[in-house]
Design a protein around this motif. Structure first.
Motif, PDB file in Angstrom:
ATOM      1  N   UNK A   9     -32.275   9.242 -17.540  1.00 53.36           N
ATOM      2  CA  UNK A   9     -32.730   8.023 -16.860  1.00 53.36           C
ATOM      3  C   UNK A   9     -31.541   7.152 -16.455  1.00 53.36           C
ATOM      4  N   UNK A  10     -30.576   7.000 -17.341  1.00 55.23           N
ATOM      5  CA  UNK A  10     -29.384   6.206 -17.014  1.00 55.23           C
ATOM      6  C   UNK A  10     -28.606   6.877 -15.880  1.00 55.23           C
ATOM      7  N   UNK A  11     -28.508   8.193 -15.911  1.00 49.82           N
ATOM      8  CA  UNK A  11     -27.806   8.916 -14.840  1.00 49.82           C
ATOM      9  C   UNK A  11     -28.503   8.707 -13.496  1.00 49.82           C
ATOM     10  N   UNK A  12     -29.822   8.695 -13.483  1.00 45.23           N
ATOM     11  CA  UNK A  12     -30.563   8.479 -12.234  1.00 45.23           C
ATOM     12  C   UNK A  12     -30.278   7.075 -11.694  1.00 45.23           C
ATOM     13  N   UNK A  13     -30.262   6.083 -12.550  1.00 44.18           N
ATOM     14  CA  UNK A  13     -29.963   4.711 -12.112  1.00 44.18           C
ATOM     15  C   UNK A  13     -28.529   4.631 -11.585  1.00 44.18           C
ATOM     16  N   UNK A  14     -27.596   5.282 -12.258  1.00 44.39           N
ATOM     17  CA  UNK A  14     -26.206   5.279 -11.786  1.00 44.39           C
ATOM     18  C   UNK A  14     -26.088   5.952 -10.421  1.00 44.39           C
ATOM     19  N   UNK A  15     -26.838   7.014 -10.200  1.00 46.18           N
ATOM     20  CA  UNK A  15     -26.832   7.660  -8.885  1.00 46.18           C
ATOM     21  C   UNK A  15     -27.343   6.696  -7.824  1.00 46.18           C
ATOM     22  N   UNK A  16     -28.380   5.920  -8.125  1.00 38.99           N
ATOM     23  CA  UNK A  16     -28.889   4.937  -7.166  1.00 38.99           C
ATOM     24  C   UNK A  16     -27.818   3.899  -6.840  1.00 38.99           C
ATOM     25  N   UNK A  17     -27.129   3.420  -7.858  1.00 32.59           N
ATOM     26  CA  UNK A  17     -26.078   2.409  -7.654  1.00 32.59           C
ATOM     27  C   UNK A  17     -24.944   2.997  -6.814  1.00 32.59           C
ATOM     28  N   UNK A  18     -24.543   4.221  -7.114  1.00 31.30           N
ATOM     29  CA  UNK A  18     -23.474   4.870  -6.355  1.00 31.30           C
ATOM     30  C   UNK A  18     -23.895   5.057  -4.892  1.00 31.30           C
ATOM     31  N   UNK A  19     -25.143   5.458  -4.665  1.00 31.83           N
ATOM     32  CA  UNK A  19     -25.622   5.623  -3.286  1.00 31.83           C
ATOM     33  C   UNK A  19     -25.559   4.306  -2.522  1.00 31.83           C
ATOM     34  N   UNK A  20     -25.946   3.213  -3.160  1.00 31.85           N
ATOM     35  CA  UNK A  20     -25.899   1.914  -2.484  1.00 31.85           C
ATOM     36  C   UNK A  20     -24.457   1.511  -2.184  1.00 31.85           C
ATOM     37  N   UNK A  21     -23.575   1.638  -3.156  1.00 31.40           N
ATOM     38  CA  UNK A  21     -22.168   1.281  -2.944  1.00 31.40           C
ATOM     39  C   UNK A  21     -21.506   2.144  -1.889  1.00 31.40           C
ATOM     40  N   UNK A  22     -21.757   3.448  -1.925  1.00 23.30           N
ATOM     41  CA  UNK A  22     -21.194   4.358  -0.934  1.00 23.30           C
ATOM     42  C   UNK A  22     -21.757   4.068   0.454  1.00 23.30           C
ATOM     43  N   UNK A  23     -23.053   3.810   0.530  1.00 24.76           N
ATOM     44  CA  UNK A  23     -23.662   3.490   1.821  1.00 24.76           C
ATOM     45  C   UNK A  23     -23.065   2.246   2.437  1.00 24.76           C
ATOM     46  N   UNK A  24     -22.922   1.188   1.642  1.00 22.56           N
ATOM     47  CA  UNK A  24     -22.337  -0.043   2.187  1.00 22.56           C
ATOM     48  C   UNK A  24     -20.865   0.138   2.513  1.00 22.56           C
ATOM     49  N   UNK A  25     -20.159   0.975   1.763  1.00 28.15           N
ATOM     50  CA  UNK A  25     -18.759   1.253   2.102  1.00 28.15           C
ATOM     51  C   UNK A  25     -18.675   1.920   3.476  1.00 28.15           C
ATOM     52  N   UNK A  26     -19.597   2.829   3.763  1.00 27.97           N
ATOM     53  CA  UNK A  26     -19.617   3.471   5.080  1.00 27.97           C
ATOM     54  C   UNK A  26     -19.955   2.467   6.185  1.00 27.97           C
ATOM     55  N   UNK A  27     -20.807   1.502   5.880  1.00 29.44           N
ATOM     56  CA  UNK A  27     -21.129   0.460   6.866  1.00 29.44           C
ATOM     57  C   UNK A  27     -19.903  -0.423   7.116  1.00 29.44           C
ATOM     58  N   UNK A  28     -19.169  -0.775   6.071  1.00 29.74           N
ATOM     59  CA  UNK A  28     -18.008  -1.653   6.205  1.00 29.74           C
ATOM     60  C   UNK A  28     -16.781  -0.933   6.766  1.00 29.74           C
ATOM     61  N   UNK A  29     -16.679   0.376   6.554  1.00 33.71           N
ATOM     62  CA  UNK A  29     -15.473   1.131   6.892  1.00 33.71           C
ATOM     63  C   UNK A  29     -14.969   0.929   8.319  1.00 33.71           C
ATOM     64  N   UNK A  30     -15.808   0.961   9.345  1.00 38.30           N
ATOM     65  CA  UNK A  30     -15.268   0.774  10.700  1.00 38.30           C
ATOM     66  C   UNK A  30     -14.669  -0.614  10.941  1.00 38.30           C
ATOM     67  N   UNK A  31     -14.945  -1.550  10.054  1.00 43.14           N
ATOM     68  CA  UNK A  31     -14.482  -2.928  10.237  1.00 43.14           C
ATOM     69  C   UNK A  31     -13.294  -3.277   9.346  1.00 43.14           C
ATOM     70  N   UNK A  32     -12.729  -2.278   8.684  1.00 46.15           N
ATOM     71  CA  UNK A  32     -11.553  -2.476   7.824  1.00 46.15           C
ATOM     72  C   UNK A  32     -10.325  -2.125   8.655  1.00 46.15           C
TER      73      UNK A  32
END
Length: 152
Positions: A61-84
């Motif tokens: 269960x903790x691993x599943x929550x961590x995967x969700x957090x990683x997906x959100x962080x990675x997704x937003x990093x991809x959104x921000x990346x073209x603007x860095x």
């Protein structure tokens, strides 16, 4: 390239949020990504002879929550990346060329650019969209509500 990165980031964010919804709020309670994570942990436990006993369920269960957090962080990093780095203002003495763009985007996505509590004061958004993006990102991953600069 920038539009493709943004779309890819939004897809990753959407997949993470969809999996959270299906796992937590849907009557079947079975998100594809979290189910795969938990099933993999159970399979590994079974192959090891269940040496970890009853800890396997909570670890899954903790691993599943961590995967969700990683997906959100990675997704937003991809959104921000073209603007860095052009979409952000750096403090005097900070050379944005010293940092790799993807590492900087990950750092910014993990530290919620709309808030100043976790973000280093050397980096701040210089265009109107990053605060909007962080306003959307913040409640989806942290549950803490809107960033303080949107509050009156």
């Amino acid at each position: 390239m920038g539009i493709a990165m943004t779309i890819a980031g939004l897809v990753v964010i959407g997949l993470g949020l969809l999996d959270m919804f299906h796992s937590l709020l849907h009557p079947r309670g079975k998100g594809a990504i979290s189910h795969a994570v938990i099933s993999t942990i159970w399979t590994v436990s079974r192959r090891l002879g269940h040496r970890f006993g009853s800890a396997v369920g909570p670890v899954g269960m903790v691993a599943a929550v961590l995967v969700w957090v990683v997906l959100q962080g990675l997704g937003w990093a991809l959104v921000f990346l073209p603007h860095i780095p052009q979409g952000f203002t750096y403090s005097p003495g900070i050379d944005p060329a010293r940092y790799q763009d993807f590492a900087e985007a990950l750092y910014i996505s993990w530290t919620r650019p709309g808030t100043r509590t976790l973000q280093r004061p050397s980096t701040s958004p210089s265009s109107p969209w990053p605060p909007w993006g962080s306003a959307m990102w913040s409640p989806s991953t942290r549950g803490s509500g809107w960033p303080h600069h949107f509050r009156r």
